[in-house]
Design an enzyme around this catalytic site. Sequence first.
Site, PDB file in Angstrom:
ATOM      1  N   SER A   9       0.853  -1.197   0.000  1.00  0.00           N
ATOM      2  CA  SER A   9       0.000   0.000   0.000  1.00  0.00           C
ATOM      3  C   SER A   9       0.883   1.238   0.000  1.00  0.00           C
ATOM      4  O   SER A   9       1.646   1.465   0.945  1.00  0.00           O
ATOM      5  CB  SER A   9      -0.885   0.023   1.241  1.00  0.00           C
ATOM      6  N   HIS A  34      -1.369  -1.387  -4.069  1.00  0.00           N
ATOM      7  CA  HIS A  34      -2.634  -1.028  -3.413  1.00  0.00           C
ATOM      8  C   HIS A  34      -2.686   0.491  -3.213  1.00  0.00           C
ATOM      9  O   HIS A  34      -1.776   1.086  -2.653  1.00  0.00           O
ATOM     10  CB  HIS A  34      -2.691  -1.764  -2.073  1.00  0.00           C
ATOM     11  N   ASP A  36      -4.859   3.479  -1.664  1.00  0.00           N
ATOM     12  CA  ASP A  36      -5.902   3.785  -0.679  1.00  0.00           C
ATOM     13  C   ASP A  36      -6.439   5.191  -0.881  1.00  0.00           C
ATOM     14  O   ASP A  36      -5.753   6.177  -0.596  1.00  0.00           O
ATOM     15  CB  ASP A  36      -5.327   3.678   0.732  1.00  0.00           C
ATOM     16  N   MET A  38      -9.095   8.005   0.245  1.00  0.00           N
ATOM     17  CA  MET A  38      -9.948   8.374   1.398  1.00  0.00           C
ATOM     18  C   MET A  38     -10.457   9.799   1.217  1.00  0.00           C
ATOM     19  O   MET A  38      -9.703  10.680   0.799  1.00  0.00           O
ATOM     20  CB  MET A  38      -9.121   8.319   2.684  1.00  0.00           C
ATOM     21  N   HIS A  67      -8.535   0.917  -3.540  1.00  0.00           N
ATOM     22  CA  HIS A  67      -9.443   0.677  -2.404  1.00  0.00           C
ATOM     23  C   HIS A  67     -10.128   2.004  -2.097  1.00  0.00           C
ATOM     24  O   HIS A  67      -9.508   2.930  -1.582  1.00  0.00           O
ATOM     25  CB  HIS A  67      -8.595   0.170  -1.221  1.00  0.00           C
ATOM     26  N   MET A  69     -12.296   4.312  -0.084  1.00  0.00           N
ATOM     27  CA  MET A  69     -12.915   4.609   1.214  1.00  0.00           C
ATOM     28  C   MET A  69     -13.566   5.974   1.089  1.00  0.00           C
ATOM     29  O   MET A  69     -13.114   6.966   1.673  1.00  0.00           O
ATOM     30  CB  MET A  69     -11.844   4.576   2.311  1.00  0.00           C
ATOM     31  N   MET A 138     -11.064  -6.126   6.032  1.00  0.00           N
ATOM     32  CA  MET A 138     -10.253  -5.157   6.779  1.00  0.00           C
ATOM     33  C   MET A 138      -9.810  -5.800   8.094  1.00  0.00           C
ATOM     34  O   MET A 138     -10.637  -6.291   8.867  1.00  0.00           O
ATOM     35  CB  MET A 138     -11.061  -3.889   7.095  1.00  0.00           C
ATOM     36  N   GLY A 143      -8.911   3.839   7.431  1.00  0.00           N
ATOM     37  CA  GLY A 143      -8.650   5.275   7.594  1.00  0.00           C
ATOM     38  C   GLY A 143      -7.186   5.612   7.797  1.00  0.00           C
ATOM     39  O   GLY A 143      -6.754   6.708   7.441  1.00  0.00           O
ATOM     40  N   GLY A 145      -2.931   4.035   8.037  1.00  0.00           N
ATOM     41  CA  GLY A 145      -1.925   2.978   7.982  1.00  0.00           C
ATOM     42  C   GLY A 145      -1.294   2.834   9.361  1.00  0.00           C
ATOM     43  O   GLY A 145      -1.537   3.638  10.269  1.00  0.00           O
ATOM     44  N   GLY A 146      -0.500   1.799   9.522  1.00  0.00           N
ATOM     45  CA  GLY A 146       0.298   1.641  10.734  1.00  0.00           C
ATOM     46  C   GLY A 146      -0.470   1.215  11.976  1.00  0.00           C
ATOM     47  O   GLY A 146       0.022   1.377  13.091  1.00  0.00           O
ATOM     48  N   ASP A 176      -6.250  -6.631   4.603  1.00  0.00           N
ATOM     49  CA  ASP A 176      -5.675  -5.280   4.585  1.00  0.00           C
ATOM     50  C   ASP A 176      -5.658  -4.660   5.978  1.00  0.00           C
ATOM     51  O   ASP A 176      -6.710  -4.459   6.579  1.00  0.00           O
ATOM     52  CB  ASP A 176      -6.544  -4.426   3.633  1.00  0.00           C
ATOM     53  N   GLY A 177      -4.449  -4.343   6.441  1.00  0.00           N
ATOM     54  CA  GLY A 177      -4.285  -3.621   7.698  1.00  0.00           C
ATOM     55  C   GLY A 177      -3.447  -4.383   8.705  1.00  0.00           C
ATOM     56  O   GLY A 177      -3.825  -5.471   9.138  1.00  0.00           O
ATOM     57  N   GLY A 178      -2.291  -3.819   9.030  1.00  0.00           N
ATOM     58  CA  GLY A 178      -1.444  -4.437  10.049  1.00  0.00           C
ATOM     59  C   GLY A 178      -0.841  -5.765   9.641  1.00  0.00           C
ATOM     60  O   GLY A 178      -0.425  -6.560  10.498  1.00  0.00           O
ATOM     61  N   GLY A 198       1.370  -2.019   4.030  1.00  0.00           N
ATOM     62  CA  GLY A 198       1.899  -0.665   3.868  1.00  0.00           C
ATOM     63  C   GLY A 198       3.157  -0.485   4.688  1.00  0.00           C
ATOM     64  O   GLY A 198       4.279  -0.566   4.179  1.00  0.00           O
ATOM     65  N   SER A 199       2.977  -0.282   5.987  1.00  0.00           N
ATOM     66  CA  SER A 199       4.117  -0.016   6.871  1.00  0.00           C
ATOM     67  C   SER A 199       5.139  -1.140   6.832  1.00  0.00           C
ATOM     68  O   SER A 199       6.349  -0.875   6.795  1.00  0.00           O
ATOM     69  CB  SER A 199       3.633   0.141   8.314  1.00  0.00           C
TER      70      SER A 199
HETATM   71  C1  DX5 Z   1      -6.260   1.472   5.862  1.00  0.00           C
HETATM   72  C2  DX5 Z   1      -5.828   1.095   4.480  1.00  0.00           C
HETATM   73  C3  DX5 Z   1      -4.703   0.136   4.430  1.00  0.00           C
HETATM   74  C4  DX5 Z   1      -3.425   0.646   4.998  1.00  0.00           C
HETATM   75  C5  DX5 Z   1      -2.552  -0.520   5.354  1.00  0.00           C
HETATM   76  O1  DX5 Z   1      -7.429   2.216   5.795  1.00  0.00           O
HETATM   77  O2  DX5 Z   1      -6.903   0.520   3.785  1.00  0.00           O
HETATM   78  O3  DX5 Z   1      -4.505  -0.285   3.085  1.00  0.00           O
HETATM   79  O4  DX5 Z   1      -2.732   1.475   4.100  1.00  0.00           O
HETATM   80  O5  DX5 Z   1      -1.437  -0.037   5.991  1.00  0.00           O
HETATM   81  P1  DX5 Z   1      -0.626  -0.901   7.065  1.00  0.00           P
HETATM   82  O6  DX5 Z   1      -0.130  -2.095   6.347  1.00  0.00           O
HETATM   83  O7  DX5 Z   1       0.433   0.036   7.509  1.00  0.00           O
HETATM   84  O8  DX5 Z   1      -1.596  -1.263   8.161  1.00  0.00           O
HETATM   85 ZN    ZN Z   2      -6.515  -0.411   1.796  1.00  0.00          ZN
END
Ligand code: DX5
Ligand code: ZN
Length: 217
Positions: A9, A34, A36, A38, A67, A69, A138, A143, A145-146, A176-178, A198-199
């Site tokens: 991401s 990916h 994101d 928002m 994605h 949002m 999710m 909303g 990352g990290g 997706d997420g963490g 992402g992170s």
């Molecule tokens: C959160 C996003 C994720 C996010 C993932 O709303 O949809 O795609 O960027 O980031 P990490 O991997 O850092 O949780």
């Molecule tokens: Zn995402």
Amino acid sequence: MSKVIIAPSILAANFLELGKDIEMLNQSKAEWIHIDVMDGMFVPNISFGFPILEAVRSITAKVCDVHLMVQQPERYFTEFKKAGADAISIHYEGNIHLHRCIQEIKSLGMKAGVVLNPHTSVAVLHDILMELDYVLLMSVNPGYGGQKFIETTVVKTKELKTLLTSKGAKALIQIDGGVTPANAKALIDAGADVLVAGSAVFKSPDPLATIEQMLNS
Ligand code: DX5
Ligand code: ZN
């Protein structure tokens, strides 16, 4: 071992050096990128939109996975297609014409996915599963990352896999997420096909090695 797709991401990329980060992904074994988007309404945060996707698209042949949002995402399908999207996922939550939206995304020649927030049961997908190219679960609240991975997502992934199998549905399961190398194996074993990170990728001292590590989990 089934083949998993890694989807870094770019929310966690260095925007001052975005071109370099995309070149790094081009050299990597990640198959999807990916994106994101928002709007500050569907989620509290605002990220980026068409110009960033266009810029990424101009220097990569990887699958650009958007994605959304945003509220009323159907306002933007055509524009995202023009900007270079290969796949669009939209949230189940708050979308009263989900079936029509999925048809629209597919009719524009893109893959279509539905996203479920952590509190939404996979059971709501029962009557739309056969239409989907992928389902995004999710594993954090959307909303930002990290954030910390919500552990119950592993069981939810298994539930979704069982539902897909029982219906003979071909949709991929995206998480997706963490997501990190530490939880990748449990997710893959549970049935995940696409891991968004992402992170874990962009904050790694060696992103290429981290992608490979997740791939080989
Ligand atoms: C959160 C996003 C994720 C996010 C993932 O709303 O949809 O795609 O960027 O980031 P990490 O991997 O850092 O949780
Ligand atoms: Zn995402």
